[in-house]
Design a protein around this motif. Structure first.
Motif: not given
Lengths: 222, 222
Positions: A111-112, A114, A196-197, A199-200, A203, A206-207, A210
């Protein structure tokens, strides 16, 4: 200022060495566990910089030695080497040295990518736990794509949020970072915002996966 | 297509109603727990759209009724109302209705805004747990600043990552979103990536606080 890049032979280290080398007057010190690798990388970076008309002062030594000489030490090593790298340079760290970490722990599935934080909550907070008492710890450069960073032909335009245990240290790293063309550092408060940074970063990869994209970086805008 | 905005009288609902109303030919249905509030909001939105030379088809009803008529239902309610809102419209949801959630649970302290996920891992995953079986759930619009979204004078330029339980549903929402001028939807894989997206909302507000900025949104770029 003297900026040491521990693990400065790796991809994010290369990018920071070249960009600080070309765009600023600061002295760049490339560190490695193996002094010969550090020297080889420096020769390589100097060639690249010369090709781009930049005369930069770069030196390469073993991690302990560059840490001892530096004002700002960037832990440009993979997250699983953060602990032992800090341990190996601990004697050379003190209140006057800012320790900067860009590392992010992730794992991928179909899925990407994590975010996979250590129990400290983030790798940035892990670094703060492992750093000797009194050493200011700053998180920065987490979300920068290493490829374009290390390619001086690439016109980059990315933001990087900066967190830290100490506001003066954050400001020093923000100012230093803003000297690099195409990078904008944004103050992001205390280390509790590091998760949060980090995690980005996951993400963003992942982007990339996809959306048939390559080397995405992040910008915030009004 | 018919797009229902539950809680469409709130700030993110207002922005989506006006932007879908102005930029697309889709029918916009504004829902509220109170049908009178829905009708008042619609009258208000129609005035704004008329001022901008747009003739849009907007209607306002109670949440249950707009859900029953819609192909895409956006849960534009605060995170603590997500559960009871789904419950109140559950009978009107089926496999043909895409349920979209932009909600993010956060709490603030002096250091900034922090992601405060429910035990499901993210509000998006909570929505999937609460939705009736078979209803495709999509997360989108988490990181958009409500102010500029609802201000049709504002030239926006933001990205929004889209996750979902079902790829067809993700694609439908991506295509729908890309019809709005200045928004770019990016596919972001399964719901397990929602926590990173929701974290980013908190980080973006934190950056706004620490950098004298206003209404920041996010863009990814090569």
């Amino acid at each position: 200022m003297r900026i040491a890049l521990l693990g400065g032979t790796g991809d994010i280290g290369e990018g920071l060495a070249l960009r600080f080398g070309r765009d600023t007057d600061h002295e760049v010190l490339v560190g490695s566990r193996d002094p010969e690798r550090a020297r080889d990388a420096v020769a390589d970076y100097e060639d690249t910089l010369e090709d781009h008309g930049a005369e930069a002062s770069i030196k390469g030594f073993v991690n302990e030695m560059v840490t001892d000489r530096a004002d700002v030490v960037v832990l440009a090593v993979p997250p699983y080497h953060v602990g032992d790298t800090i341990e190996s340079v601990a004697d050379a760290l003190d209140d006057d040295t800012i320790l900067v970490t860009p590392a992010v722990a992730m794992k991928g599935d179909e899925g990407g990518m994590q975010f996979h934080p250590p129990s400290a909550g983030s790798t940035t907070e892990l670094v703060a736990q492992r750093a000797p008492d009194g050493v200011p710890v700053v998180g920065a450069y987490h979300n920068l794509p290493a490829g374009p960073l290390a390619d001086l032909e690439a016109d980059i335009d990315y933001d990087t949020p900066v967190v830290g245990t100490d506001r003066d240290a954050v400001r020093t790293v923000v100012d230093l970072t803003n000297e690099i063309e195409g990078l904008r550092a944004l103050e992001a408060g205390p280390l509790s915002n590091a998760a949060a940074i980090e995690s980005l970063t996951a993400l963003t990869i992942t982007l990339t996966m996809h959306n048939d994209a390559q080397d995405l970086g992040v910008k915030w805008q009004e």
